[in-house]
Design a protein around this motif. Structure first.
Motif, short mmCIF file in Angstrom:
data_model
loop_
_atom_site.label_atom_id
_atom_site.label_comp_id
_atom_site.label_asym_id
_atom_site.label_seq_id
_atom_site.Cartn_x
_atom_site.Cartn_y
_atom_site.Cartn_z
N GLY A 1 30.52 37.51 37.62
CA GLY A 1 31.54 38.03 38.52
C GLY A 1 31.78 39.51 38.30
N LYS A 2 33.03 39.89 38.03
CA LYS A 2 33.36 41.29 37.80
C LYS A 2 32.66 41.82 36.58
CE LYS A 2 35.22 45.12 38.80
NZ LYS A 2 34.58 45.89 39.89
N SER B 1 29.22 43.05 37.54
CA SER B 1 29.18 44.36 38.18
C SER B 1 29.58 45.47 37.20
CB SER B 1 30.10 44.38 39.41
OG SER B 1 31.45 44.18 39.06
N ASP B 2 30.44 45.15 36.24
CA ASP B 2 30.84 46.16 35.25
C ASP B 2 29.65 46.63 34.44
OD1 ASP B 2 33.51 46.21 35.97
OD2 ASP B 2 34.18 44.88 34.38
N SER C 1 35.43 41.38 30.18
CA SER C 1 35.76 41.00 31.56
C SER C 1 35.86 39.48 31.63
CB SER C 1 34.72 41.53 32.54
OG SER C 1 35.13 41.32 33.87
N GLN D 1 38.83 44.93 31.44
CA GLN D 1 39.24 44.75 32.83
C GLN D 1 40.76 44.64 32.95
OE1 GLN D 1 38.79 44.85 35.98
NE2 GLN D 1 36.73 45.66 35.71
N GLY E 1 39.91 48.73 33.39
CA GLY E 1 39.11 48.65 34.60
C GLY E 1 39.88 48.78 35.90
N ASN E 2 40.77 49.76 35.99
CA ASN E 2 41.41 50.07 37.28
C ASN E 2 40.76 51.34 37.81
OD1 ASN E 2 42.67 51.45 35.10
ND2 ASN E 2 44.48 51.88 36.32
N GLN E 3 39.66 51.15 38.53
CA GLN E 3 38.79 52.24 38.94
C GLN E 3 39.51 53.32 39.75
OE1 GLN E 3 38.48 48.87 39.37
NE2 GLN E 3 36.40 48.41 40.05
N ASP F 1 46.48 40.65 39.14
CA ASP F 1 45.25 40.89 39.89
C ASP F 1 45.25 42.24 40.58
OD1 ASP F 1 42.68 40.01 40.97
OD2 ASP F 1 43.72 39.92 42.89
N HIS G 1 45.95 48.23 40.30
CA HIS G 1 45.34 49.04 41.35
C HIS G 1 46.39 49.69 42.25
CE1 HIS G 1 41.46 47.65 40.19
NE2 HIS G 1 41.57 46.44 40.70
N TYR H 1 33.13 54.28 35.38
CA TYR H 1 32.28 53.65 34.38
C TYR H 1 31.51 54.69 33.57
CZ TYR H 1 33.22 49.50 37.18
OH TYR H 1 33.85 48.47 37.86
#
Length: 487
Positions: A55-56, A59-60, A116, A139, A166-168, A255, A259, A393
């Motif tokens: 999952g996340k 992608s991380d 994550s 994350q 992980g709050n891009q 969740d 963000h 990242y």
């Protein structure tokens, strides 16, 4: 972002220069001379271990690898099904199911760790890595509990490791644009902010299933539970719907909060709220009775947090958090066919001279009315992160290679920790609506009040405790399942 030169780094370079002159015939400088134990030479790649690689997490680690400066050398996941894609993508990476075994056996070969997993495992995995001197990327939300967030924040400084949540969006241009507009005085002083989301998009406000189901052979259920209480496996919980259960997740706030609250938190330089008010949506099991499901997050909530004055505000700030599809009233400056936030999510700043808004991750910042956005002429004063949110990242990878204290990152634990605590304080109020109280009637008969009342909690940030609702304090720090600890 722009690197910061510390006195240690300056001294190091002076030492190297002097040594090089004195020993002109020596062209290779040992790693320990360059930066002490754990220093990573600039020519090296960052050796990364992923904990939770589906999952996340998938992608991380792919994004770290994309930077060109990270070697994904170790993979760890309790579910072989979720790990399959990452194992195929990084076939040379050694695979483990238990991160504790991985760290025990491979500590000397690992530079940094990405976590994550479901929320309830973030803190223990990250702390185990930091105690070994490993840089960590975790994350959002940083942790499941307030106490955990405070301890990880302290640990990052203690162990001198590079950290990033992980709050891009914290690396995106949007948050920086909003800061520049606000600092330039375009909307005046902000005293109220609205933040909203269409989450949850998973089941909440429901009873725990009665019947256990067969555990998939690829899943180590005991390891997945980790710090959480032992329970029978139920279908549909893994890999996503755990978010709606307090034992594992942190609901819509966990969740999406990191963000969506990031922009106002950073623009206004907010700290911890001093009090929190909350009301939640009801769930009915039949026509007359409200369902009482304290193990599950509610289907919707409205939380109002009051923050003390900061160096960016003239007074207190009230922040309204709304989830479950609840949204604030559309501002009158917004046209009837113009999108509010990004539709399902957004943040709205109410200033003394005007308003501004943005979508998830701080994207698409706008002044209201929208025509003001194109007319705004404010100089760029905040350096942008190369690649914006996607550069989040690579930024961590490069900072870890540079070493602690030599390069800024967008969401280090010193910022991510208090931000996460703020969201978890709001969750305390949400959970407080489920605290039942025993009452006594005039005839001496006792009864339990219905949960779901509108409550207010007074928060003592220094001591991490609610001062007016003692029972809520049990949610500040969980009791872990036997065999698990934070340190």
């Amino acid at each position: 972002m722009k690197s910061k030169e510390s006195s240690t780094a300056s001294s190091r370079r002076n030492f190297i220069k002097s040594t090089a002159i004195a020993t002109a015939g020596i062209s290779i400088i040992p790693r320990h001379v360059l930066g002490g134990p754990g220093f990573i030479a600039p020519s090296d790649k960052l050796v990364v271990a992923g904990i939770g690689v589906g999952g996340k997490g998938e992608s991380d680690i792919a994004s770290f690898a994309k930077s060109g400066k990270a070697d994904i050398a170790f993979l760890c996941d309790v579910d072989d099904r979720r790990a399959a894609n990452s194992r195929k993508r990084f076939p040379k990476a050694k695979y483990y199911k238990d991160y504790r075994e991985m760290l025990d056996k491979e500590a000397k070969n690992i530079d940094a760790v990405s976590v994550s997993t479901p929320d309830h495992t973030h803190a223990v995995a990250a702390m185990a890595a930091m105690e070994l001197g490993k840089h960590v990327y975790v994350q959002k939300p940083l942790t499941h509990d307030i106490y955990e967030a405070r301890k990880l924040t302290e640990a990052a400084k203690k162990y001198k490791v590079v950290t990033q949540m992980g709050n891009q969006g914290s690396s995106g241009d949007g948050v920086r644009q909003l800061r520049e507009w606000y600092d330039a005085g375009l909307i005046g002083d902000v005293s109220e902010v609205y933040v909203w989301t269409d989450r949850p998009v998973w089941p909440q406000g429901i009873p725990w299933p009665d019947n256990a189901t067969e555990i998939p052979k690829e899943l180590d259920w005991d390891l997945w539970l980790g710090t959480a209480p032992k329970k029978n496996y139920v279908g549909g919980l893994v890999p996503f719907n755990w978010r709606g259960w307090w034992d594992y997740g942190t609901g819509a706030l966990g969740d999406m909060g990191c963000h969506l609250v990031e922009p106002p938190y950073r623009v206004l330089n907010l700290g911890y709220p001093k009090n929190v008010q909350c009301s939640v949506g009801s769930v009915y099991v039949d026509e007359f009775k409200r369902g009482y499901f304290p193990d599950s997050c509610p289907p919707s909530s409205h939380v109002t947090m009051t923050f003390p004055k900061t160096d960016k505000t003239e007074g207190e700030v009230k922040m309204h958090w709304m989830d479950g599809g609840i949204q604030p009233t559309r501002p009158e400056e917004l046209g009837p066919n113009e999108t509010f936030g990004d539709g399902g999510n957004g943040a709205l700043f109410i200033g003394s001279k005007g308003k501004m808004m943005c979508g998830t991750y701080g994207v698409n910042p706008q002044l209201l009315p929208l025509s003001k956005t194109e007319q705004a002429n404010v100089a760029q004063t905040i350096e942008r992160v190369p690649g914006g949110a996607e550069g989040h990242y690579a930024q961590w990878v490069e900072a870890a290679i540079a070493g602690y204290g030599n390069m800024e990152v967008s969401s280090p634990f010193e910022i991510a920790g208090p931000l996460t605590e703020t969201l978890l304080i709001a969750n305390l109020a949400i959970r407080g609506t489920d605290i039942q109280e025993q009452k006594t009637r005039d005839n001496g008969e006792t009864y339990m009040t219905y949960p779901g009342r509108n409550i207010e909690m007074i928060w003592d940030a220094e001591n991490m405790r609610v001062t007016n609702l003692e029972e809520a304090n049990k949610f500040v720090k969980r009791e872990y399942s036997p065999g698990w600890s934070l340190t």
